[in-house]
Design an enzyme around this catalytic site. Structure first.
Site: not given
Length: 1114
Positions: A205, A210, A456, A473
């Site tokens: 990131n 993201c 997020h 993630d």
């Protein structure tokens, strides 16, 4: 030993009607103290008891008997006298598995309760509970403060019974072992290896990317798309300038890298700066812009048409009359489908809502060509659906009551499998697809966790037909359960009734779950799964791409080896008289220069003799005719020679030499090399070429000469002098070194530090002047008053202290143009050497010389950060100095940046202070024909002054001035329309526009207004571009109205074809428009507007916060 502090959970005093429960009451104890956590799957739950007969005889640490629960061996660790806390009993649950036989990834997840009870009455007890992921590194867990040691033998309640009775007690362990299907239950993710655990890696990131990472992972696992990207020819491209090549590199690294992959090169290829990487964008918009860019790159290649084949379907918009045989329809392509969440409980409900039919009747009847006003059915229906469905769930919508965007967190269920045949029109395409032709399976869920203002993004993906679901993630990849894929991302859930009574952690978890939900779903058609997910082979990857990345990896490996070698080597910098001679500044040499001195790569275990030999060979001098000195940083932060290395050091290792003579503040060893004067040994008959500084009070000093006519310092080398000699004794030597007559009068100064240059008295001794070895003496000719006056006339520095003051205040400032380079390519960045004490006017004059302009026509602006963006205009004050100009900007660590932005003005800044600069955009015949003008007006002016000054710039005669319209826009919304009499003082933080009112608007009768029009993207709250208006013509079909709109906007046919049109009522109702519609017959009310839905290519900010439009240039 890993431990956690525990809170004692003493048995509460029971009401008289309730019998106390024994620790042996398994059902009650597990229900009370060991309730199943969430939806976890229990593997085993059992009890173990350990009887202790003589507490006083126990060692400081004792291990209980082994027992097995859930297929794992356990034992209890007891510290009767405390573990690092002397007043508390410590008890832990420990795994008894042999450590040496365990795999590094071994773990077991257990919830447990540890109890200590009275040996004869087990209803008297102490209990503490916890849960933990037991691993090789954290093999025991429990309670350092289990219970107060002093209270063990005291009564626990009104029954007057202690838990430790006559040295006896019972320790009970309730252990519930859970299955861990994902392998990451209660994982702390320290040293977690995504590749080893899942076979896949994540994306780094960059700050707020993201949203991009989640989409890129989804596209990567759409193997058909990945192959199409690899098929784009990129051999001659540069990664930072080619989106296709940069994306190929990311995809290749995702499949071959052992760690997370960076995307910096990809975003650079988009043309994004670091600020763009810290802005979150809409995933749907990013997906559309990226695919649009790639489609252009794929034309004429093997990949052409791949995106169309994958993602494009067809839908038909129609209006069908009820009472007559008439239908109007239009078929168009779609790349994704936006589905309502609000008011729809399931995905099928959303599809039904999407194709919901509206009845046009009463005042809203449809005008059918040849049939007049008719009752009709209006709606959309899918003609065909693509192999890969990207479904955008409308989690972000415009709330008309709040006049703001809001996030919809309502529960919205989506299935693993869905048959969408009911939503496809009957016809040839549906018949050809067959009964199973529109059955889809879920393969991706893109999730947003947070609210409108931030949050997020992550992706839940199933990379293979029969594979596992994984959570991507950012840089971490983990396996997930089906509950995590489906239930946890449906959204919804009201605030629990007991919310206020919850612990802080539970409240945060509840809030997190309510704001975490799916916003994009990826379904793949069942009959296309094998083709879409077909694994790629090495032949599918461009050879040049593999070669490039293999070369880069080899280069990185070499760097790694160099870093490893740095543990065996260090650098030694050797400075000579040549560096001293060429240095025009403080100290012996330029400390900031990478070229000053010679650098030797030194092996730590080599001897000093080996190093000295290497130095001698490099300089071409015999070893016995050079001497090396250590350089030290004195307390006043100057670098000077200290002591020479002696023959006693020859056999010492370089590591010990560095330790002995180096400094902790620098990684390198720094030395000075002294070369022998070959005539000196002959004259003196010495056995050594060098003076002994330690035996005959001889010291080595360095000499600099200052020439005021050139404002330069010159190093003349070194002198060996007696401490007791007078300063004046060296004047003849100095004159000889410069070729001056022997009777030339000189002035001598000691360079102590940059701000301390002290004069020296010729009659004093070096010892009286406190001169020591390594000191620097600077001299110049003693000038006459006339010579000093002449130098001052030329703005030259006549004396050594003046020159050192200049050197101390010297700074190189970067002057950057305030406007973008493409706006005015003639403006450049200039690096100019100045003094921190230079006045504002002196600074302006220096820059004016570069620009060829009047200094008063330059305006300066501070930088918000080093190399950042312009911040505040610097007001001209004649007494302001450069240091103040720099300090008014951003300061980091007490150091002001040497960056100032400048603007070249057409007027004097003196005049500017009494006036106001207004930026006005003139809209020509089409709204695409823009020209921006800067108008300098008196601050007391009215809007009419803007028109008067603008007319000659846009070649409009005065008689047409009354037909000009002034209005302001912010974030795509019309803010205000101005009268000519309005003062300019009311303008604040808006974009001001002037246009000539179209002739048809000027001819409208009084009381009849044109229809306001606005641009938006996706949601009506996400406005952009410049609003406008059109005249409604009686009985004009919308196809003709669109032609007028296109002419007004100046859009090309391809872009205009992508625009969708709606009527947006003042009550918030949205009505889609078709070519056959007649606006004049729609019964519009005051406040209704025409909306144009299309991608913002203007780069202007939108109504949704200050988010900028996404662009991809590469």
């Amino acid at each position: 030993m890993e431990i956690t502090p525990g809170q004692n959970s003493l048995m509460e005093e029971k009401p008289p009607t309730e019998d106390p429960h024994s620790v042996d009451d398994v059902e009650w104890m597990t229900r009370k103290y060991l309730p199943i956590i969430g939806d976890l799957e229990e593997k085993a739950c059992e009890i173990f008891q350990w009887e202790i007969k003589d507490w006083g005889a126990l060692d400081k640490k004792i291990t209980g008997p082994e027992f097995e629960i859930g297929g794992h061996k356990w034992r209890i660790l007891l510290f009767p006298q405390g573990n690092n806390t002397v007043d508390q009993v410590a008890v832990y649950l420990d795994t008894a598995e042999p450590r040496e036989q365990l795999d590094s990834n071994w773990h077991v997840c257990a919830q447990f309760a540890l109890m200590m009870s009275n040996p004869t009455d087990p209803s008297v007890y102490i209990v503490n509970t916890a849960h933990h992921r037991f691993t090789v590194d954290e093999a025991d867990w429990g309670f350092t403060r289990f219970f107060d040691l002093k209270k063990l033998e005291l009564p626990l309640d009104q029954r007057q019974i202690p838990v430790l009775d006559n040295g006896q007690t019972v320790i009970t362990a309730y252990v519930r072992v859970y299955n861990d299907p994902t392998g990451v239950l209660w994982h702390n993710f320290v040293n977690y290896d995504s590749k080893a655990m899942t076979g896949y890696v994540g994306l780094k990131n960059q700050g707020a990317t993201c949203y991009m990472n989640s989409l890129l992972q989804s596209l990567f696992f759409t193997n058909y798309f990945r192959k199409a990207v690899f098929d784009i020819p990129t051999k001659a491209d540069e990664p930072s300038k080619s989106v296709a090549l940069a994306l190929q590199r990311v995809f290749y690294q995702l499949s071959t890298s052992l760690g997370p992959v960076g995307t910096t090169e990809l975003t650079k290829s988009f043309g994004w700066n670091s600020l763009e990487s810290f802005m979150q964008h809409d995933v749907q918009e990013f997906n559309r812009v990226l695919q649009d860019n790639l489609e252009g790159k794929m034309k004429g290649t093997e990949a052409e048409g791949a995106i169309q084949r994958l993602f494009v379907g067809k839908m038909k918009s129609y209006i069908k009359c009820i009472n007559v045989d008439y239908e109007s329809s239009r078929v168009e392509n779609f790349y994704d489908i936006q589905l309502n969440v609000k008011g729809c409980k399931t995905l099928r409900d959303s599809f039904a809502n999407y194709i919901d039919v509206e009845t046009l009747d009463g005042d809203n009847r449809y005008h059918a060509e040849g049939y007049g006003l008719q009752d009709a059915k209006k709606g959309v229906i899918f003609e065909t659906l693509p192999p890969v469905l990207h479904l955008q769930l409308k989690r972000f919508e415009y709330d008309i009551e709040r006049d703001a965007m809001v996030k919809i967190n309502d529960r919205h269920e989506f299935p693993l499998d869905i048959d969408l045949a009911d939503f496809v029109a009957e016809g040839e395409e549906k018949a050809k697809a067959g009964p199973d032709g529109f059955k889809y399976t879920l393969y991706g869920v893109l999730v947003h966790s947070g609210d409108l203002h931030g949050g997020h993004y992550f992706a839940l993906l199933k990379p293979e037909r029969d594979g596992k679901w994984l959570r991507f993630d950012d840089d971490r990849v983990t396996q997930v359960t089906m509950k995590e894929v489906l239930d946890e991302n449906y959204g919804g859930g009201e605030v629990p009734e007991n919310f206020a009574a919850m612990t802080l952690a539970m409240r945060q978890l509840s809030r997190h779950k309510r704001f975490t939900n799916a916003y994009m779903l990826v379904y793949i058609r069942d009959n296309a799964i094998d083709e879409i997910l077909k694994p790629l082979t090495n032949e599918d990857i461009p050879e040049h791409l593999q070669q490039r990345l293999d070369d880069e990896r080899a280069a990185l490996e070499n760097k790694r080896k160099e870093r490893d070698e740095s543990l065996l080597y260090f650098n030694a910098c050797v400075v000579s008289d040549a560096d001293f001679k060429s240095h025009d500044g403080f100290d012996l040499y330029n400390l900031q220069s990478s070229t000053a001195g010679k650098t030797f790569k030194v092996r730590r275990l080599d001897t000093f003799a080996t190093f000295r030999q290497a130095v001698a060979e490099s300089y071409g001098f015999p070893e016995d005719q050079l001497r090396l000195w250590s350089l030290v940083r004195r307390q006043n932060d100057t670098i000077r020679t200290d002591i020479p290395f002696s023959d006693a050091d020859l056999e010492s290792t370089m590591d010990s030499i560095k330790e002995k003579f180096g400094t902790r503040s620098q990684a390198d060893l720094k030395c000075y090399v002294e070369f022998a004067d070959k005539t000196e040994k002959v004259v003196n008959g010495r056995t050594s070429w060098f003076h002994s500084d330690s035996h005959d009070s001889n010291i080595m000093i360095f000499i600099k000469y200052y020439d005021p006519y050139t404002s330069t310092l010159e190093g003349l080398g070194k002198l060996h002098v007696q401490r007791t000699a007078k300063v004046g004794d060296i004047i003849s030597i100095l004159n000889e070194k410069k070729g001056f007559p022997s009777n030339t009068q000189l002035k001598l100064f000691e360079e102590i530090k940059p701000t301390m240059i002290e004069p020296m008295k010729a009659k004093s001794t070096f010892q009286q002047c406190e001169i020591q070895g390594g000191d620097i003496i600077v001299f110049q000719k003693d000038l006459t008053q006339k010579e000093v006056a002449d130098l001052q006339q030329q703005n030259l520095r006549a004396a050594i202290p003046q020159h050192y003051e200049y050197l101390y205040n010297r700074i190189v400032v970067e002057f950057k143009p305030k406007v973008e380079q493409d706006e005015n390519p003639t403006l450049q960045t200039y690096s100019i050497e100045l003094s921190r004490k230079s006045t504002y006017d002196q600074v302006a004059s220096k820059l004016a010389e570069k620009l060829g302009t009047d200094p008063l026509h330059i305006q300066f602006t501070t930088a918000s950060s080093p190399n950042g963006v312009p911040k505040n205009t610097i007001k001209r004050m004649p007494n302001m100095v450069l240091l103040e100009m720099l300090a008014s900007g951003y300061v980091h660590g007490g150091v002001a940046p040497s960056v100032i932005f400048y603007e070249k003005l057409n007027v004097s800044i003196v005049e500017l202070e009494s006036k106001r600069l207004i930026k006005v955009t003139w809209l020509g015949p089409t709204m695409k024909d823009e020209s921006t003008h800067e108008l300098l007006l008196l601050k007391t002016s009215s809007m009419s002054a803007i028109i008067d000054m603008l007319l000659p710039k846009i070649n409009i005669p005065q008689e047409r001035a009354q037909g000009l319209h002034i209005f302001s826009v912010s974030n795509g919304k019309l803010i205000k329309e101005y009268l000519y009499s309005d003062p300019i003082s009311i303008l604040y933080d808006v974009n001001l526009y002037v246009e000539e009112v179209p002739a048809d608007e000027q001819e409208l009768p009084e009381g009849q207004d044109p229809l306001p029009c606005f641009h938006f993207q996706g949601d009506v709250g996400r406005t952009h571009s410049i609003p406008f208006s059109i005249v409604i013509k009686e009985a004009e079909v919308f196809a003709d109205t669109k032609a007028r709109i296109r002419a007004r906007l100046g859009m090309n046919e391809k872009d205009f074809a992508k625009v969708k049109f709606i009527i947006y009522s003042n009550h918030g109702r949205i009505t889609q428009l078709n070519d056959e519609d007649v606006i004049s017959e729609l019964g519009l009310a005051a406040g209704d507007q025409l909306g144009l839905d299309h991608i913002d290519k203007s780069g202007r900010s939108k109504g949704f916060g200050l988010e900028k439009a996404i662009f991809i240039r590469g």
